[in-house]
Design a protein around this motif. Structure first.
Motif, PDB file in Angstrom:
ATOM      1  N   THR A   1       0.887  -1.159   0.000  1.00 49.78           N
ATOM      2  CA  THR A   1       0.000   0.000   0.000  1.00 49.78           C
ATOM      3  C   THR A   1       0.926   1.210   0.000  1.00 49.78           C
ATOM      4  N   ILE A   2       0.710   2.157  -0.904  1.00 47.91           N
ATOM      5  CA  ILE A   2       1.621   3.301  -0.875  1.00 47.91           C
ATOM      6  C   ILE A   2       1.033   4.450  -0.069  1.00 47.91           C
ATOM      7  N   ARG A   3      -0.305   4.407   0.164  1.00 46.18           N
ATOM      8  CA  ARG A   3      -0.913   5.326   1.136  1.00 46.18           C
ATOM      9  C   ARG A   3      -1.989   4.550   1.856  1.00 46.18           C
ATOM     10  N   PRO A   4      -1.954   4.373   3.137  1.00 44.64           N
ATOM     11  CA  PRO A   4      -0.838   4.737   4.018  1.00 44.64           C
ATOM     12  C   PRO A   4       0.410   3.899   3.731  1.00 44.64           C
ATOM     13  N   LEU A   5       1.537   4.497   3.993  1.00 44.07           N
ATOM     14  CA  LEU A   5       2.815   3.843   3.701  1.00 44.07           C
ATOM     15  C   LEU A   5       3.414   3.274   4.989  1.00 44.07           C
ATOM     16  N   ASP A   6       3.864   2.067   4.919  1.00 47.40           N
ATOM     17  CA  ASP A   6       4.490   1.414   6.078  1.00 47.40           C
ATOM     18  C   ASP A   6       5.943   1.873   6.176  1.00 47.40           C
ATOM     19  N   ARG A   7       6.090   3.074   6.669  1.00 54.04           N
ATOM     20  CA  ARG A   7       7.435   3.657   6.740  1.00 54.04           C
ATOM     21  C   ARG A   7       8.372   2.794   7.579  1.00 54.04           C
ATOM     22  N   GLU A   8       7.845   2.305   8.682  1.00 55.67           N
ATOM     23  CA  GLU A   8       8.715   1.643   9.652  1.00 55.67           C
ATOM     24  C   GLU A   8       9.462   0.450   9.042  1.00 55.67           C
ATOM     25  N   THR A   9       8.714  -0.360   8.277  1.00 54.22           N
ATOM     26  CA  THR A   9       9.358  -1.537   7.694  1.00 54.22           C
ATOM     27  C   THR A   9      10.434  -1.126   6.689  1.00 54.22           C
ATOM     28  N   LEU A  10      10.131  -0.118   5.899  1.00 55.60           N
ATOM     29  CA  LEU A  10      11.116   0.331   4.907  1.00 55.60           C
ATOM     30  C   LEU A  10      12.355   0.878   5.611  1.00 55.60           C
ATOM     31  N   ILE A  11      12.117   1.696   6.620  1.00 55.58           N
ATOM     32  CA  ILE A  11      13.239   2.337   7.311  1.00 55.58           C
ATOM     33  C   ILE A  11      14.112   1.304   8.016  1.00 55.58           C
ATOM     34  N   SER A  12      13.459   0.354   8.685  1.00 58.01           N
ATOM     35  CA  SER A  12      14.303  -0.591   9.424  1.00 58.01           C
ATOM     36  C   SER A  12      15.077  -1.497   8.475  1.00 58.01           C
ATOM     37  N   SER A  13      14.500  -1.770   7.297  1.00 56.57           N
ATOM     38  CA  SER A  13      15.253  -2.561   6.327  1.00 56.57           C
ATOM     39  C   SER A  13      16.496  -1.810   5.859  1.00 56.57           C
ATOM     40  N   VAL A  14      16.306  -0.539   5.541  1.00 55.46           N
ATOM     41  CA  VAL A  14      17.435   0.240   5.020  1.00 55.46           C
ATOM     42  C   VAL A  14      18.467   0.514   6.110  1.00 55.46           C
ATOM     43  N   LYS A  15      17.960   0.659   7.325  1.00 54.94           N
ATOM     44  CA  LYS A  15      18.882   0.842   8.443  1.00 54.94           C
ATOM     45  C   LYS A  15      19.793  -0.381   8.563  1.00 54.94           C
ATOM     46  N   LYS A  16      19.220  -1.520   8.271  1.00 53.75           N
ATOM     47  CA  LYS A  16      19.985  -2.760   8.361  1.00 53.75           C
ATOM     48  C   LYS A  16      20.964  -2.907   7.196  1.00 53.75           C
ATOM     49  N   THR A  17      20.483  -2.624   5.976  1.00 53.20           N
ATOM     50  CA  THR A  17      21.327  -2.904   4.813  1.00 53.20           C
ATOM     51  C   THR A  17      22.223  -1.728   4.439  1.00 53.20           C
ATOM     52  N   GLY A  18      21.800  -0.519   4.746  1.00 48.15           N
ATOM     53  CA  GLY A  18      22.600   0.660   4.402  1.00 48.15           C
ATOM     54  C   GLY A  18      22.510   1.087   2.952  1.00 48.15           C
ATOM     55  N   ARG A  19      21.750   0.363   2.141  1.00 47.23           N
ATOM     56  CA  ARG A  19      21.617   0.725   0.729  1.00 47.23           C
ATOM     57  C   ARG A  19      20.178   0.509   0.280  1.00 47.23           C
TER      58      ARG A  19
ATOM     59  N   PRO B   1      21.693   8.035   8.988  1.00 44.64           N
ATOM     60  CA  PRO B   1      23.116   7.907   9.309  1.00 44.64           C
ATOM     61  C   PRO B   1      23.705   6.528   9.043  1.00 44.64           C
ATOM     62  N   TYR B   2      22.848   5.588   8.646  1.00 42.96           N
ATOM     63  CA  TYR B   2      23.364   4.246   8.344  1.00 42.96           C
ATOM     64  C   TYR B   2      23.532   4.011   6.849  1.00 42.96           C
ATOM     65  N   LEU B   3      23.169   4.995   6.064  1.00 46.73           N
ATOM     66  CA  LEU B   3      23.262   4.811   4.615  1.00 46.73           C
ATOM     67  C   LEU B   3      24.714   4.726   4.180  1.00 46.73           C
ATOM     68  N   ASP B   4      25.011   3.716   3.412  1.00 45.27           N
ATOM     69  CA  ASP B   4      26.368   3.553   2.897  1.00 45.27           C
ATOM     70  C   ASP B   4      26.476   4.010   1.461  1.00 45.27           C
ATOM     71  N   ALA B   5      25.379   4.467   0.912  1.00 38.81           N
ATOM     72  CA  ALA B   5      25.364   4.890  -0.486  1.00 38.81           C
ATOM     73  C   ALA B   5      24.138   5.779  -0.688  1.00 38.81           C
ATOM     74  N   PRO B   6      24.106   6.527  -1.783  1.00 42.29           N
ATOM     75  CA  PRO B   6      22.910   7.327  -2.050  1.00 42.29           C
ATOM     76  C   PRO B   6      21.700   6.412  -2.250  1.00 42.29           C
ATOM     77  N   ILE B   7      20.531   6.968  -2.030  1.00 44.63           N
ATOM     78  CA  ILE B   7      19.309   6.226  -2.321  1.00 44.63           C
ATOM     79  C   ILE B   7      19.055   6.368  -3.820  1.00 44.63           C
ATOM     80  N   ARG B   8      18.848   5.256  -4.502  1.00 42.06           N
ATOM     81  CA  ARG B   8      18.678   5.322  -5.962  1.00 42.06           C
ATOM     82  C   ARG B   8      17.293   4.853  -6.359  1.00 42.06           C
ATOM     83  N   ARG B   9      16.862   5.301  -7.532  1.00 38.78           N
ATOM     84  CA  ARG B   9      15.563   4.875  -8.081  1.00 38.78           C
ATOM     85  C   ARG B   9      15.775   4.334  -9.491  1.00 38.78           C
TER      86      ARG B   9
END
Lengths: 436, 331
Positions: free
Chosen positions: B238-256, B284-292
């Motif tokens: 679902t893009i609205r509402p968006l499950d920000r938490e799951t996305l954020i915690s995934s990226v926090k883990k992977t850094g990319r 602060p955990y990003l190891d690279a730019p966010i790309r699309r």
């Protein structure tokens, strides 16, 4: 109502804390905001205030225990309340083997709240992925370009913010290039979240004996004694009072390696480690180490600070000669290449200046970037003193020691300063330690 | 578990809800005997009759407007728009009326409307029948926007959408209609606003939805098999509402983070995801730019070969993943 007390996380690098002392005993009442216990981290010790008023029902760890952050360490509640069963801590080993840093799931919400109770400015990021250091892109870029790891940056910058910023990496780089200690001093006065702190100590030293010594040496050298002729290093100038003082500073530094730590080897790509003009690469990082010291020289327009390399390897006469040459070179360079960025000059971690010749009685030095300590001496003054109950005229030299408390501990600095005064008042001591 | 197609899963969801609740009905162009443009409602008119599976005139404004009105007055309509591109014709009804009523009437009216609309290219239907416009609707407070990528999600999410008291735009994926996947026989729902992690990994977060999910899963498997690279594939669903938490915690883990969607990159929903991530504790955990990786900045071409090339392809996504994994500070 039972309230959990948890080990707070007071900085991103903190993974565990040691309980120094319980300020309340089980059964005792504690007011909200009143200190409950004292903890120690690898950087500081601090008191933890009770978040709620209540009786300390149970303290789960003894004093001296080291506990991962966010662990429940005690329960507060009503007098007769019983601590929740089923959550006794595994009695910690001396240090939890690999401090996974994972917050316990059940109490993680609570822990986050409680962590803010600690006298810490910011709420650090929770749930850090294992082994990852939160850092801004600029900080990561700077660290990568300089060739240091984020771990090193954290260690040197002693940051307690929730993430590593560019300024922290730069601070770390300055300290590394200043030859700072491998770890920030353990128990100094640095409070979390504060910027670098300078501390200045003032003392005076009776200097009669040293001025007497200077006179004797002058007579000795000008008379051209056999000793002088043996020296094959060419004619040496007679050591001035500045030379003698610098010699004393170097001997005192040797006595107190904690003031001139050289354990850390600086990566080649670091600023301050670039070969100095003229090919004289810094020798600070050589295996057995040698001591560089900045010498303040009053130039035409401003102070200059050439670096005297391997100063501790020089005999008194070599020192006198080298210092003169260095001063001359600095002065001629100043007039020759106007504003050719003296700032680019690498700094030694420590500097010495004698401003006595300008009638200055004393000044609190301001360590240049990359410096962690500076020693300044003022002019020799005749003052009325009391010796053996008699009023006497004394020759006194005013001394100041200014240092960065994040790199040099206060107590080592005091000891060093004491030794320095001892050397100055008893110059035979320093002569016996160094080569004349 | 039994496998059924994405279209069958949607039909099941509608039929189940219609059996359970007489207020639920379907209307749209040719949804009756013809079964809808893609055959999704095939056979439903036989079970529910033309009162509840209603063929509508060729006017999206009228169809959506009727849906909004029916919803506001107590029914739970499902409206089918043949191609999501035609939502443009009913935009006023949906955006200015349907999305606003509950708020502007102080909660005295609710609009339990579902607008089903297939989107995406790949069917040779050219520029006016192939767009992916979900980002427009995600921009509207008062709407919910679902973009299911598997038969299981399609069924569970559609049931939740029908039961939701707010208008939901349900973007179906044309190219997934015939794709089969496991769907439980027992009744279930999937909440709107909950992301799904399709594959765990620590090296990079591949955030994608809709038609791009199967492609991203293929790439993740390939990279794991060939190089031991573990890509975490996350579908917000679902893009609205968006499950920000799951996305954020995934990226926090992977850094990319690499965001992939078929919609045109410029102004696409990937930009919103990127912004959410950049302005989060993952930063602060990003190891690279966010790309699309998204669609090229052109209308979908009619020429089949070009049509394939203007949207993310296996090759373009795979090389974007590898490039991002190679990205390092200081280089």
């Amino acid at each position: 109502m039972i309230t959990e007390v948890v080990m707070p996380k007071s900085g991103m690098a903190m993974e565990e804390g040691t309980i120094l002392s319980w300020l309340k005993q089980p059964g005792e009442y504690v007011e909200k905001g009143e200190p409950l216990l004292e903890i120690e981290t690898d950087k500081l010790s601090m008191e933890i205030d009770a978040e709620e008023s209540g009786y300390l029902i149970e303290a789960l760890y003894d004093e001296g225990s080291t506990v991962p952050v966010a662990s429940v360490i005690a329960y507060l509640g009503d007098k007769d309340e019983v601590p929740p069963a089923g959550s006794p801590p595994e009695k910690p080993a001396e240090k939890p083997a690999s401090t996974p840093g994972k917050t316990p799931t059940a109490s993680s919400e609570k822990s986050k709240e409680s962590a803010t109770a600690a006298p810490v400015t910011k709420q650090p990021i929770s749930k850090q992925p294992e082994g990852k250091i939160p850092a801004s892109p600029a900080a990561k870029q700077r660290a990568a370009v300089a060739g240091i790891s984020l771990e090193q940056a954290v260690r040197y910058a002693s940051s307690s913010e929730d993430m590593l910023h560019l300024r922290d990496v730069e601070k770390a780089l300055r300290r590394i290039s200043a030859g700072g200690q491998a770890e920030p001093a353990g128990h100094h006065m640095q409070k979390p979240g504060r910027a670098a702190q300078q501390f200045t100590l003032y003392r005076y030293a009776r200097i009669e004996t040293m001025t007497e010594l200077r006179k004797q040496l002058k007579n000795h050298f000008s008379a051209g004694t056999p000793l002088e002729k043996e020296a094959d290093t060419g004619p040496s100038p007679s050591p001035s009072l500045s030379d003698l003082l610098l010699f004393g500073v170097l001997r005192a530094l040797e006595k107190h390696p904690e003031m001139q730590d050289r354990r850390f080897s600086v990566p080649a790509s670091l600023p301050g480690n670039s070969p100095a003009p003229g090919g004289a690469a810094s020798e600070r990082q050589t295996e057995n180490g040698s001591l560089d010291i900045g010498i303040l020289v009053a130039g035409e327009d401003d102070f200059l600070q050439p670096v005297l390399r391997s100063a501790d390897k020089l005999s008194l006469r070599e020192l006198a000669k080298t210092r003169r040459e260095l001063t001359q070179a600095a002065l001629s360079q100043e007039s020759g290449t106007e504003s050719d960025g003296t700032d680019d000059q690498p700094h030694a971690g420590i500097s010495f200046s004698n401003l006595g010749m300008f009638g200055i009685t004393g000044s609190a030095g301001n360590p240049a970037p990359g410096e962690y300590a500076c020693i300044q001496t003022g002019m020799v003054d005749r003052v009325a003193g009391v010796r053996n109950g008699e009023l006497v005229v004394e020759k006194r030299l005013n001394l100041t020691l200014t240092f960065d408390t994040q790199i040099v501990g206060g107590t080592p600095a005091l000891r060093f300063f004491d030794t320095l005064v001892l050397m100055i008042e008893n110059p035979q001591l320093m002569l016996s330690l160094g080569t004349v | 578990m039994r496998e059924i197609t994405y279209a069958e899963a949607i039909r099941e969801a509608m039929s189940e809800e219609m059996r359970q609740n007489d207020d639920v009905f379907l209307m749209g162009e040719d949804v009756g005997v013809y079964g809808g443009a893609f055959g999704v409602s095939l056979g439903m008119v036989d079970e529910f009759g033309s009162e509840r599976v209603r063929d509508m005139p060729i006017s999206e404004a009228a169809i959506i407007g009727s849906g909004v009105g029916a919803a506001a007055t107590g029914m739970r309509p499902i409206v089918e728009i043949q191609f999501s591109d035609f939502l443009t014709i009913g935009m006023d009804q949906l955006v200015n009326q349907g999305a606003k009523m509950r708020y502007m009437f102080g909660g005295n009216a609710t609009v339990p409307l579902v607008v089903r609309a297939p989107e995406g290219s790949g069917t040779g239907a050219a520029a006016q029948h192939s767009q992916s416009l979900e980002a427009w609707f995600a921009h509207i407070p008062g709407l919910k926007v679902a973009v299911p990528s598997t038969p299981e999600d399609a069924k569970g999410m559609l049931k939740s959408a029908i039961r939701d008291d707010n208008p939901v735009v349900f973007f179906e994926q044309k190219l997934l209609y015939r794709k089969k996947g496991p769907v439980p026989e027992k009744e279930y729902t999937i909440p709107l606003g909950k992301a799904r992690i399709h594959r765990d990994g620590g090296d990079l977060s591949l955030i994608t939805y809709g038609r791009m999910l199967p492609l991203c899963l293929d790439i993740a498997k390939e990279l794991s098999d060939e190089h031991g690279i573990e890509v975490e594939v996350v579908d917000p669903r679902t893009i609205r509402p968006l499950d920000r938490e799951t996305l954020i915690s995934s990226v926090k883990k992977t850094g990319r983070a690499l965001i992939v969607h078929e919609a045109v990159t410029m102004g696409g929903f990937g930009g919103e995801i990127a912004a959410v991530l950049a302005d989060s504790e993952a930063f602060p955990y990003l190891d690279a730019p966010i790309r699309r990786v998204g669609g090229l900045d052109v209308p979908i071409p009619y020429c089949p070969e070009l049509e394939k090339q203007v949207v993310p392809t296996h090759d373009s996504v795979r090389s974007a993943v590898l490039e991002l994994l190679d990205w390092e500070y200081g280089s």
